[in-house]
Design a protein around this motif. Structure first.
Motif, mmCIF file in Angstrom:
data_model
loop_
_atom_site.group_PDB
_atom_site.id
_atom_site.type_symbol
_atom_site.label_atom_id
_atom_site.label_comp_id
_atom_site.label_asym_id
_atom_site.label_seq_id
_atom_site.Cartn_x
_atom_site.Cartn_y
_atom_site.Cartn_z
ATOM 1 N N ASP A 178 0.831 -1.201 0.000
ATOM 2 C CA ASP A 178 0.000 0.000 0.000
ATOM 3 C C ASP A 178 0.872 1.259 0.000
ATOM 4 O OD1 ASP A 178 -2.477 1.354 0.033
ATOM 5 O OD2 ASP A 178 -2.305 1.693 2.194
ATOM 6 N N ARG A 179 2.139 1.098 -0.285
ATOM 7 C CA ARG A 179 3.041 2.243 -0.314
ATOM 8 C C ARG A 179 2.816 3.008 -1.614
ATOM 9 N NH1 ARG A 179 5.984 2.686 3.456
ATOM 10 N NH2 ARG A 179 7.209 4.297 2.438
ATOM 11 N N GLY A 180 2.667 4.335 -1.521
ATOM 12 C CA GLY A 180 2.385 5.126 -2.702
ATOM 13 C C GLY A 180 3.624 5.359 -3.545
ATOM 14 N N ALA A 181 3.464 5.234 -4.845
ATOM 15 C CA ALA A 181 4.491 5.615 -5.811
ATOM 16 C C ALA A 181 3.882 6.735 -6.653
ATOM 17 C CB ALA A 181 4.889 4.432 -6.687
ATOM 18 N N PHE A 182 4.354 7.952 -6.454
ATOM 19 C CA PHE A 182 3.729 9.117 -7.066
ATOM 20 C C PHE A 182 4.104 9.249 -8.538
ATOM 21 C CE2 PHE A 182 4.334 10.466 -2.534
ATOM 22 C CZ PHE A 182 2.993 10.366 -2.179
ATOM 23 N N GLY A 183 3.117 9.609 -9.337
ATOM 24 C CA GLY A 183 3.332 9.836 -10.761
ATOM 25 C C GLY A 183 2.379 10.905 -11.261
ATOM 26 N N PRO A 184 2.524 11.329 -12.511
ATOM 27 C CA PRO A 184 1.701 12.436 -13.015
ATOM 28 C C PRO A 184 0.361 12.015 -13.595
ATOM 29 C CG PRO A 184 3.356 11.856 -14.637
ATOM 30 C CD PRO A 184 3.586 10.954 -13.457
ATOM 31 N N PHE A 185 0.060 10.698 -13.616
ATOM 32 C CA PHE A 185 -1.154 10.236 -14.284
ATOM 33 C C PHE A 185 -2.074 9.492 -13.320
ATOM 34 C CE2 PHE A 185 2.198 10.056 -17.619
ATOM 35 C CZ PHE A 185 1.705 11.058 -18.438
ATOM 36 N N PRO A 263 9.747 15.454 -23.363
ATOM 37 C CA PRO A 263 8.509 14.706 -23.549
ATOM 38 C C PRO A 263 8.641 13.659 -24.648
ATOM 39 C CG PRO A 263 8.323 16.911 -24.482
ATOM 40 C CD PRO A 263 9.615 16.883 -23.737
ATOM 41 N N VAL A 264 7.947 12.568 -24.452
ATOM 42 C CA VAL A 264 7.854 11.561 -25.501
ATOM 43 C C VAL A 264 6.937 12.119 -26.588
ATOM 44 C CG1 VAL A 264 7.108 9.212 -26.071
ATOM 45 C CG2 VAL A 264 8.158 9.696 -23.843
ATOM 46 N N PRO A 265 7.338 12.099 -27.850
ATOM 47 C CA PRO A 265 6.477 12.647 -28.907
ATOM 48 C C PRO A 265 5.211 11.816 -29.078
ATOM 49 C CG PRO A 265 8.390 11.524 -29.850
ATOM 50 C CD PRO A 265 8.619 11.579 -28.386
ATOM 51 N N GLY A 266 4.059 12.450 -28.918
ATOM 52 C CA GLY A 266 2.795 11.744 -29.074
ATOM 53 C C GLY A 266 2.419 10.945 -27.847
ATOM 54 N N ALA A 267 1.400 10.123 -27.989
ATOM 55 C CA ALA A 267 0.908 9.305 -26.885
ATOM 56 C C ALA A 267 1.708 8.011 -26.812
ATOM 57 C CB ALA A 267 -0.568 8.999 -27.083
ATOM 58 N N PRO A 277 -1.734 4.237 -23.851
ATOM 59 C CA PRO A 277 -0.966 5.405 -24.318
ATOM 60 C C PRO A 277 -1.306 6.656 -23.522
ATOM 61 C CG PRO A 277 -1.898 4.187 -26.164
ATOM 62 C CD PRO A 277 -2.525 3.624 -24.935
ATOM 63 N N ARG A 278 -0.275 7.426 -23.184
ATOM 64 C CA ARG A 278 -0.450 8.649 -22.402
ATOM 65 C C ARG A 278 0.158 9.833 -23.140
ATOM 66 N NH1 ARG A 278 -3.400 7.587 -17.538
ATOM 67 N NH2 ARG A 278 -2.721 5.596 -16.680
ATOM 68 N N GLU A 279 -0.571 10.897 -23.222
ATOM 69 C CA GLU A 279 -0.021 12.142 -23.738
ATOM 70 C C GLU A 279 0.775 12.820 -22.616
ATOM 71 O OE1 GLU A 279 0.052 13.541 -26.639
ATOM 72 O OE2 GLU A 279 -1.426 12.402 -27.817
ATOM 73 N N GLY A 280 1.963 13.269 -22.946
ATOM 74 C CA GLY A 280 2.751 14.001 -21.945
ATOM 75 C C GLY A 280 3.706 13.151 -21.156
ATOM 76 N N ALA A 281 3.885 11.882 -21.535
ATOM 77 C CA ALA A 281 4.897 11.057 -20.867
ATOM 78 C C ALA A 281 6.284 11.644 -21.153
ATOM 79 C CB ALA A 281 4.813 9.621 -21.366
ATOM 80 N N ARG A 282 7.208 11.444 -20.233
ATOM 81 C CA ARG A 282 8.543 12.026 -20.380
ATOM 82 C C ARG A 282 9.629 10.958 -20.335
ATOM 83 N NH1 ARG A 282 8.880 17.498 -20.218
ATOM 84 N NH2 ARG A 282 6.961 18.595 -19.656
ATOM 85 N N LEU A 283 10.672 11.214 -21.112
ATOM 86 C CA LEU A 283 11.812 10.310 -21.144
ATOM 87 C C LEU A 283 12.599 10.427 -19.844
ATOM 88 C CD1 LEU A 283 13.116 10.958 -24.780
ATOM 89 C CD2 LEU A 283 11.758 9.011 -23.975
ATOM 90 N N HIS A 284 12.946 9.296 -19.271
ATOM 91 C CA HIS A 284 13.704 9.279 -18.023
ATOM 92 C C HIS A 284 15.206 9.226 -18.323
ATOM 93 C CE1 HIS A 284 9.840 8.793 -16.215
ATOM 94 N NE2 HIS A 284 10.330 8.581 -15.016
#
Length: 554
Positions: A178-185, A263-267, A277-284
């Motif tokens: 139940d430990r949270g892993a924070f993300g943008p989605f 940002p990753v181009p496109g979804a 597919p997610r719009e706005g994903a970013r390269l790590h």
């Protein structure tokens, strides 16, 4: 069974077969067990790998991350050498030094050590120069700045002083599963349950994961000058790019992630399993400025314990060099005049394209101008700032003499004068030093300011130091320096070439380690001196202008 279901089964089977590196027990550790707080990146790579962007490029989080500086934070041979030097020079504070230095290079191991009532260690985790994987603490240390660190940082104290120096907060109350892993989605409940059961972390949306304050926890660091007894004498803002950014025009316009996580181009999916597919994903890929370390990791992969594939390291290096060459700075040679006909006046404008000082962060970094003027036959009339084969800058006082340094210039009139944008540290007696725990202040800080930075109102921790403070042409966004070149008997057109070069580790910083007799210092100095000078540096920008002498000034 569909192909998607087979993929999920395979991934979950892979996760269940991974070693229990944090305790060895088959059952999940209790919430009160500090070892339950983190797991290594291997647990995450099983599902966050194998993603493809719409343009066909690799959007995998795992392979991108494991070739980065963050993934290798604990394997940096320069950092090992620096920690050894500081502990030898300040033996009575050795334990505190290792604890401090492990905060952001070995954050998981250090956090767990503190939860268990101890201190972070560095040198104890090294065996023959590599990270010791025989202990749970060594495994955590080896994983550097890993997924389970950044994605567990809570929002509670971000941007406040107590969050600096690696003072991030992690929820230590929730149990594994139940430990949270924070993300943008937002993540569907079903997928949350899958990730929770497979990894122990439940994905939760949190916008602070994309804030500059999130990065500012480790990228705002203060050190303290120590006396012979290990007592603190003075505080130094060792690296404060977040505070530099905060005093610029960039807050509200661009964050750290906007520049360093493209940002990753496109979804594109953010997981190889149940990842829509997610719009706005970013390269790590975390494109930064430490090209030297990436080159050392590639050249010495086995002795340093590098696990990233050669192609992954090469991709990370290419991306970093591209970032430096296209997004760091711009040079302009302004209107050039001959004045009295005996001297050529060459105004050079250096513009900082970054959201912090250029260069920023660790004070070993420097950028400088290399200026060459040639006559129509190619003969050199003037040259300043040439890079030598040993990584030193021709004419730089600090490279020639550890006790001196090159001043900031508004005007350059001789070849042995070099415009170097750098921070020079001084000890409590005002002597030049490269020892972090001997440094009490900056004798010089003329690193190029970001746009919107007002040096007149800058807080002490990000202030300009030395002659640049009084230079009216050294302002937010850039610097203007004039080169005055004797024309001698030159006839016909002359060609002016200006280049801005950058080194993550200046020659003097590397050479000062040579005086420290320890395995870590000897190893790094040997690695550094084996590299050609140009491999220690990157050219950030260049400009060329041809001047017709007969028409100059007319």
């Amino acid at each position: 069974m569909t192909s998607r279901t087979r993929l999920l089964v395979t991934a979950c089977a892979a996760l269940s077969s991974l070693p229990a590196v944090l305790g060895g027990a088959a059952a999940p550790p209790a919430a009160t067990d500090p070892a339950a707080l983190f797991t290594t990146s291997h647990q995450c790579l099983a599902c966050h790998q194998g993603m493809t962007a719409p343009d066909g490029g690799d959007a995998s989080i795992g392979s991108r991350w494991r070739s980065t500086i963050m993934a290798h934070a604990s394997k940096d041979p320069y950092w090992h050498a620096g920690v050894r030097r500081e502990t030898l020079e300040h033996p009575k504070a050795a334990a505190a030094i290792e604890d401090k230095c492990s905060t952001c290079h070995m954050p998981m191991a250090r956090f767990v050590a503190h939860r268990q009532g101890g201190q972070g260690q560095v040198l104890a985790h090294l065996v023959g120069g590599r990270l010791d994987l025989a202990t749970p603490a060594g495994v955590l240390a080896e994983d550097g700045v890993s997924c389970a660190v950044c994605h567990q940082v809570a929002a509670d104290n971000l941007g406040r002083t107590e969050s600096f120096d690696g003072g991030f907060l992690v929820d230590t109350a929730r149990a594994t599963g139940d430990r949270g892993a924070f993300g943008p989605f937002d993540v569907p409940a079903g997928t949350q349950r899958v990730m929770g059961s497979a990894s122990g972390f439940v994905p939760r949306r949190a916008d602070h994961i994309r804030s500059a304050e999130h990065c500012g926890t480790c990228h705002t660091l203060y050190t303290h000058a120590l006396d012979a007894e290990g007592r603190e004498m003075a505080e130094l803002p060792e690296q404060v790019p977040y505070l530099e950014w905060r005093h610029s025009a960039y807050p509200g316009m661009r964050t750290c992630q906007d520049c360093h996580m493209h940002p990753v181009p496109g979804a594109a999916p953010i997981a190889g399993v149940l990842g829509p597919p997610r719009e706005g994903a970013r390269l790590h890929q975390f494109r930064g400025g430490n090209v030297l370390l990436l080159r050392l990791l590639a050249a010495h992969a086995r002795p340093l314990g590098v696990t990233a594939l050669p192609g992954e390291l090469e991709s990370s290096l290419r991306s970093t060099v591209d970032h430096l060459e296209t997004a760091a700075a711009r040079l302009t040679i302004e209107e050039t005049t001959a004045g009295d006909g005996a001297n050529l006046a060459i105004p050079v404008l250096v513009e900082n394209l970054a959201g912090h000082k250029l260069p920023t962060a660790y004070p070993s970094r420097r950028a400088w101008l290399r200026v060459t003027v040639k006559d129509h036959g190619g003969a050199i009339l003037f040259a300043s700032g040439a890079l030598r084969d040993d990584g030193a800058i021709e004419g730089n006082d600090n490279d020639a003499d550890a006790a001196r340094f090159e001043p900031h210039y508004d005007e350059i009139t001789a070849p042995d004068q070099v415009q170097i944008y750098e921070s020079i540290m001084g000890d409590p007696a005002g002597r030049v030093t490269t020892g972090l725990l001997s440094a009490a202040s900056y004798l010089k800080d003329n690193r190029v300011l970001p746009r919107g930075f007002d040096k007149a109102t800058a807080p002490h921790d990000v202030a300009v130091a030395g002659a640049a403070a009084a230079d009216a042409s050294f302002t937010g966004g850039g610097d203007r320096v004039v080169y005055r070149v004797p024309l001698q008997a030159a006839a016909g057109p002359v060609t002016v070439t200006v280049e801005l070069w950058y080194q993550p580790i200046a020659h003097r910083w590397a050479m000062n380690l040579a005086a420290v007799d320890a395995p870590e210092t000897r190893r790094f100095v040997a690695m550094y001196t084996a590299m050609p000078g140009r491999q220690t540096a990157v050219r950030l920008a260049a400009a060329t202008r041809t001047v017709e002498l007969a028409r100059v000034g007319s």
